[in-house]
Design an enzyme around this catalytic site. Structure first.
Site, short mmCIF file in Angstrom:
data_model
loop_
_atom_site.label_atom_id
_atom_site.label_comp_id
_atom_site.label_asym_id
_atom_site.label_seq_id
_atom_site.Cartn_x
_atom_site.Cartn_y
_atom_site.Cartn_z
N GLU A 294 37.49 41.79 38.49
CA GLU A 294 38.89 41.18 39.30
C GLU A 294 38.78 42.03 40.69
O GLU A 294 39.21 43.18 40.48
CB GLU A 294 40.01 41.58 38.48
CG GLU A 294 39.92 40.88 37.10
CD GLU A 294 41.23 41.08 36.18
OE1 GLU A 294 41.40 40.27 35.39
OE2 GLU A 294 41.55 42.40 35.97
N CYS A 328 46.72 42.29 44.45
CA CYS A 328 45.68 41.46 45.01
C CYS A 328 45.94 40.17 45.50
O CYS A 328 45.16 39.64 46.14
CB CYS A 328 44.61 41.42 43.83
SG CYS A 328 45.49 40.92 42.34
P1 NAP Z 1 39.15 50.81 44.17
O1 NAP Z 1 38.99 51.90 45.21
O2 NAP Z 1 37.94 49.93 44.08
O3 NAP Z 1 39.24 51.62 42.86
C1 NAP Z 1 39.48 51.03 41.76
C2 NAP Z 1 38.96 52.04 40.41
O4 NAP Z 1 37.71 52.01 40.58
C3 NAP Z 1 39.74 53.34 40.87
O5 NAP Z 1 39.75 53.61 39.33
C4 NAP Z 1 38.52 53.88 41.35
O6 NAP Z 1 38.63 55.53 41.16
C5 NAP Z 1 37.30 53.54 40.65
N1 NAP Z 1 36.11 53.54 41.34
C6 NAP Z 1 35.79 53.66 42.57
N2 NAP Z 1 34.62 53.91 42.84
C7 NAP Z 1 33.87 53.96 41.61
C8 NAP Z 1 32.65 54.14 41.14
N3 NAP Z 1 31.63 54.22 41.90
N4 NAP Z 1 32.38 54.31 39.85
C9 NAP Z 1 33.40 54.12 39.01
N5 NAP Z 1 34.67 53.86 39.49
C10 NAP Z 1 34.86 53.79 40.69
O7 NAP Z 1 40.54 50.06 44.30
P2 NAP Z 1 41.94 50.38 44.47
O8 NAP Z 1 42.20 50.87 45.96
O9 NAP Z 1 42.06 51.40 43.38
O10 NAP Z 1 42.66 49.10 44.16
C11 NAP Z 1 43.17 48.26 44.95
C12 NAP Z 1 42.15 46.96 44.91
O11 NAP Z 1 41.90 46.30 43.91
C13 NAP Z 1 42.45 46.02 46.05
O12 NAP Z 1 41.25 45.53 46.67
C14 NAP Z 1 43.18 44.74 44.97
O13 NAP Z 1 43.03 43.52 45.67
C15 NAP Z 1 42.29 45.03 43.74
N6 NAP Z 1 43.07 44.71 42.71
C16 NAP Z 1 42.51 43.41 42.01
C17 NAP Z 1 42.88 42.74 41.02
C18 NAP Z 1 42.74 41.31 40.30
O14 NAP Z 1 43.12 40.85 39.41
N7 NAP Z 1 41.80 40.73 41.18
C19 NAP Z 1 44.11 43.39 40.57
C20 NAP Z 1 44.77 44.41 41.07
C21 NAP Z 1 43.97 45.22 42.27
P3 NAP Z 1 38.59 56.54 42.48
O15 NAP Z 1 39.74 56.06 43.12
O16 NAP Z 1 38.54 57.83 41.75
O17 NAP Z 1 37.31 56.31 43.26
#
Ligand code: NAP
Length: 469
Positions: A294, A328
């Site tokens: 997602e 999102c």
């Molecule tokens: P993110 O930077 O991609 O991080 C999401 C999660 O992934 C965090 O727990 C992050 O932890 C972890 N993560 C990052 N790199 C990783 C790796 N190499 N290995 C394992 N885990 C890793 O996103 P965010 O800034 O937290 O969230 C915002 C994004 O989520 C936006 O793009 C939004 O559109 C999207 N979103 C989508 C939905 C949907 O249903 N489509 C719903 C909610 C949010 P760390 O921060 O420690 O790296």
């Protein structure tokens, strides 16, 4: 609670008393046991909502800068190593061998029990979400209820996990499919809907008969911990059915690698940014591990010239500024027919001024809160500065409301005007090519349907789209 290193000053300074303090813990949950990191390593979680007397008479408790020196760290939680993630996966596998034998009805009964416990504790859960994330308390309740709606639905679906029968080429043959639980599911959640995302991922997996290793975002580990505390109270799940591992941004890559490459993990469920999702999906692809992704969006919101403008404005307020623009499906690029763009901008500004109430995020009337961190503020400031430097005009907002804390970025309206991305040969403004994830509404004029459809479709993700006509 002995293992919890918490800042009591912060807990005492919030206008909420936890009904159940045991929901606040700092440890990982592995194989049914709450454990600190073997190395003793921890990382800080910032309490975002401590009152600052120097904010004067705003009648508000507001976010504080995330500065450990100032004593604003609310908790220190376990920072797990890759080995501990491996242990959690192994615990999940051990539990799976038992749990997979449970009948559908037994799984439903257990899931119903967990749902009831979560529902009974939703006030504390909402308060943890507000404390970690700075979400206004009313919004936090809504997101807990949103998460509960998934648990309710999965309960109903458990008994409808039917297979199929498929006509065969030979008359005396029968083809049928049987749905089997896959095994250990690794789940990674973002910070923006920390409880709802945890409930949605864990609920789906255990409804299907799988076990879970959950890794929450480092900004919001306490939400996932509380969800697991409530799970632990259900009698009947094998130890290790749900495991929670914790890590800061520096630990995430190693945790992610283990989840993608450990053969016991049969499915990776990820919600987060498109870039990270693509990477994790690629890693899982190496062993053909199943994934659910997602990811991010860049939703176009189109207002045609014959739209009811006030209705479109109301729709945009809900879709753009909800959760301070941090969902999102938030509208990101707002295309408005050039014949109505001026009127639309005026109505939007007037309506947002009437709609939003600022102040303490613990006040149920407050409906607009801060961004999640300095990282969020920096990104939004960059998008606004970029648009203005390329000719966009600022109608409202555009800078932090300092009197309400360092992360309160108000609803911001921009009109791209003559320097619209729709005019040829312009370098695209950043919001055209990146998800802003904040309360900025760039209004972009267009003249024809073909033009706007082509602009809306320039971005590769298609998570959500809106139009009014
Ligand atoms: P993110 O930077 O991609 O991080 C999401 C999660 O992934 C965090 O727990 C992050 O932890 C972890 N993560 C990052 N790199 C990783 C790796 N190499 N290995 C394992 N885990 C890793 O996103 P965010 O800034 O937290 O969230 C915002 C994004 O989520 C936006 O793009 C939004 O559109 C999207 N979103 C989508 C939905 C949907 O249903 N489509 C719903 C909610 C949010 P760390 O921060 O420690 O790296």
């Amino acid at each position: 609670m002995a293992a919890l290193q918490q800042n009591d000053i912060i807990l005492k300074s919030i206008p909420y008393t936890f009904k159940d303090h045991s929901l606040l813990d700092s440890r990982a949950f592995i194989g049914g046991k709450w454990t600190p990191a073997t190395s003793g390593a921890t990382f800080p979680v910032y309490g975002k909502v401590t009152p600052r007397p120097d904010y004067g008479n705003f009648e508000s408790l507001t976010q504080l800068p995330a500065d450990p020196e100032d004593g604003k760290v609310a908790f220190h939680v376990a920072n797990n190593s890759r080995d501990e993630v491996q242990q959690a996966i192994e615990a999940g596998q051990k539990a799976f061998l038992e749990y997979k034998k449970f009948t559908h009805r037994r799984r439903r009964t257990l899931l119903r029990a967990w749902t009831d416990i979560v529902r009974a504790n939703r006030e504390d859960l909402a308060a943890i979400c507000t404390l970690e994330l700075g979400k206004p308390i009313t919004e936090s309740y809504t997101t807990v209820n949103y998460g509960l709606s998934f648990l309710d639905w999965f309960q109903g679906e458990i008994e409808r996990l039917y297979g199929d029968t498929i006509p065969a080429a030979k008359a005396d043959n029968r083809i049928f499919t049987v749905r089997e639980p896959q095994g250990v599911v690794a789940a990674i959640t973002p910070w923006n809907l920390p409880i709802a995302m945890a409930l949605r991922k864990v609920g789906a997996a255990i409804a299907a008969g799988c076990t879970v290793v959950l890794k929450p975002a480092p900004e919001t580990p306490m939400c996932a911990i509380a969800v697991a505390k409530l799970f632990e109270r259900v009698e009947g799940y094998p130890a290790g059915t749900l495991n929670v591992v914790l890590g800061d941004a520096a630990s995430s890559p190693a945790i992610g690698e283990e989840m993608c490459h450990n053969p016991l993990v049969r499915h990776l469920s990820f919600t987060g940014s498109t870039a990270v999702g693509k990477y994790l999906n690629g890693e899982c692809g190496k062993s053909l591990k199943k994934t659910s992704m997602e990811l991010g969006g860049n939703a176009p919101f189109i207002v045609f010239e014959d739209a009811d403008l006030q209705k479109a404005v109301d729709g945009l307020i809900a879709s753009k500024f909800r959760s301070s623009g941090q969902t999102c499906v938030c509208a990101n690029r707002v295309f408005v027919h050039s014949s109505v763009i001026k009127e639309f901008a005026e109505k939007l500004q007037a309506t947002q001024e009437k709609t939003f109430v600022y102040g303490s995020v613990w006040d149920p009337k407050v409906n607009f809160g801060p961004l999640y961190s300095q990282r969020g503020v920096d990104k939004i400031a960059k998008h606004v500065e970029d648009a203005v430097s390329k000719g966009a005009q600022l109608v409202s907002g555009g800078a932090i409301k300092k009197e309400l804390g360092p992360y309160l970025y108000p609803p911001t309206i921009l009109v791209t005007g003559e320097n619209s991305p729709s005019k040829a040969n312009k370098t695209p403004m950043l919001f055209m090519i990146e998800e802003t994830f904040g309360p900025v509404a760039p209004l972009i004029p267009f003249d024809t349907e073909d033009e706007v459809l082509s602009l809306a479709n320039t971005f590769q993700s298609g998570l959500a789209s809106y139009f009014y006509n």
